[in-house]
Design an enzyme around this catalytic site. Structure first.
Site, mmCIF file in Angstrom:
data_model
loop_
_atom_site.group_PDB
_atom_site.id
_atom_site.type_symbol
_atom_site.label_atom_id
_atom_site.label_comp_id
_atom_site.label_asym_id
_atom_site.label_seq_id
_atom_site.Cartn_x
_atom_site.Cartn_y
_atom_site.Cartn_z
ATOM 1 N N GLY A 1 150.392 84.886 -0.686
ATOM 2 C CA GLY A 1 151.559 85.219 0.120
ATOM 3 C C GLY A 1 151.230 85.003 1.581
ATOM 4 N N GLN B 1 151.956 85.788 10.693
ATOM 5 C CA GLN B 1 150.582 85.310 10.531
ATOM 6 C C GLN B 1 150.388 83.917 11.112
ATOM 7 O OE1 GLN B 1 150.422 86.567 6.130
ATOM 8 N NE2 GLN B 1 148.294 86.582 6.809
ATOM 9 N N HIS C 1 152.232 94.025 0.642
ATOM 10 C CA HIS C 1 151.269 93.511 1.611
ATOM 11 C C HIS C 1 151.969 92.647 2.666
ATOM 12 C CE1 HIS C 1 147.178 91.786 2.643
ATOM 13 N NE2 HIS C 1 147.999 90.891 3.178
ATOM 14 N N GLU C 2 152.806 91.708 2.207
ATOM 15 C CA GLU C 2 153.462 90.784 3.145
ATOM 16 C C GLU C 2 154.505 91.488 4.009
ATOM 17 O OE1 GLU C 2 152.036 88.061 3.686
ATOM 18 O OE2 GLU C 2 150.815 88.090 1.877
ATOM 19 N N HIS D 1 153.185 93.147 7.068
ATOM 20 C CA HIS D 1 152.978 92.259 8.222
ATOM 21 C C HIS D 1 154.204 92.253 9.139
ATOM 22 C CE1 HIS D 1 149.119 90.314 7.617
ATOM 23 N NE2 HIS D 1 149.410 90.071 6.346
ATOM 24 N N CYS E 1 143.129 89.206 2.991
ATOM 25 C CA CYS E 1 144.234 88.698 3.815
ATOM 26 C C CYS E 1 143.768 87.477 4.593
ATOM 27 C CB CYS E 1 144.698 89.797 4.771
ATOM 28 S SG CYS E 1 146.080 89.324 5.838
ATOM 29 N N LEU E 2 144.635 86.479 4.693
ATOM 30 C CA LEU E 2 144.307 85.282 5.465
ATOM 31 C C LEU E 2 144.021 85.606 6.928
ATOM 32 C CD1 LEU E 2 147.035 82.805 4.090
ATOM 33 C CD2 LEU E 2 144.629 82.967 3.396
#
Length: 195
Positions: A88, A93, A177-178, A181, A135-136
């Protein structure tokens, strides 16, 4: 009178900016070569501050722009980058402070990535469970986070139609999670233990 007209002009200008991508957003969407975008990282001070911002909504006018199509394509390429693959990604991000996420739908045949505009969780159902996350934007840190296993989601689809659906299991965890953000939260804020 002059002051009053200036305030009206300023209000209309700000409202217009909220309906379209700003010049800074357009520059970010178009920056670099190829489709892989720069992913903001907590390891960089400026990036870390930007990742903590609350995002603005996506408008229907944005959805019908070339910039949206380019952002969508580049976000998908970025999250599927074999060198730094994810399940995701949220627009902030990649430096776009808008309420837009792409989530891999492990709950659907073929496990496709789908995009969600202005998403919100309207109900948490059942129980929470610990699970590993990374996480990225948070390189080399993994840990257990307690997340709901069943949620009800409201969002705009890519035709800007409002939708609601229930999502369970790992896909529900990805959504949580997304969507964090979009409100400036990171999974490290919830860590039970770090690996």
């Amino acid at each position: 009178m002059k002051k009053y007209l200036y305030l009206i002009f300023l209000t209309l200008t700000m409202a217009s900016c909220n309906r379209h991508f700003t010049p800074n957003e357009q520059a970010t969407i178009r920056a670099g070569e190829g489709d892989i975008m720069y992913v903001l990282s907590v390891a960089e001070a400026d990036d870390s501050l930007r990742l903590r911002e609350k995002c603005l909504p996506v408008s229907e006018q944005m959805l019908h722009s070339e910039d949206y199509a380019l952002l969508r394509r580049r976000m998908l390429a970025t999250v599927q980058n074999p060198e730094n693959e994810g399940v995701g990604i949220a627009a902030p991000q990649v430096g776009i402070s808008r309420r837009m996420v792409a989530v891999q739908r492990f709950d659907k045949e073929g496990e496709p990535f789908e995009f969600f505009l202005n998403p919100e969780i309207v109900e948490f159902i059942g129980e929470k469970k610990d699970g590993g996350e990374g996480c990225l934007s948070v390189p080399e840190i993994y840990g257990n986070v307690e997340r709901w296993q069943h949620i009800r989601l409201r969002y705009r689809d890519e035709q800007f139609v409002e939708r609601e659906e229930e999502v369970e299991g790992f896909t529900a965890v990805i959504f949580q999670h997304e969507l964090d953000h979009l409100d400036g939260k990171l999974f490290i804020d919830y860590l039970n233990n770090v690996e």
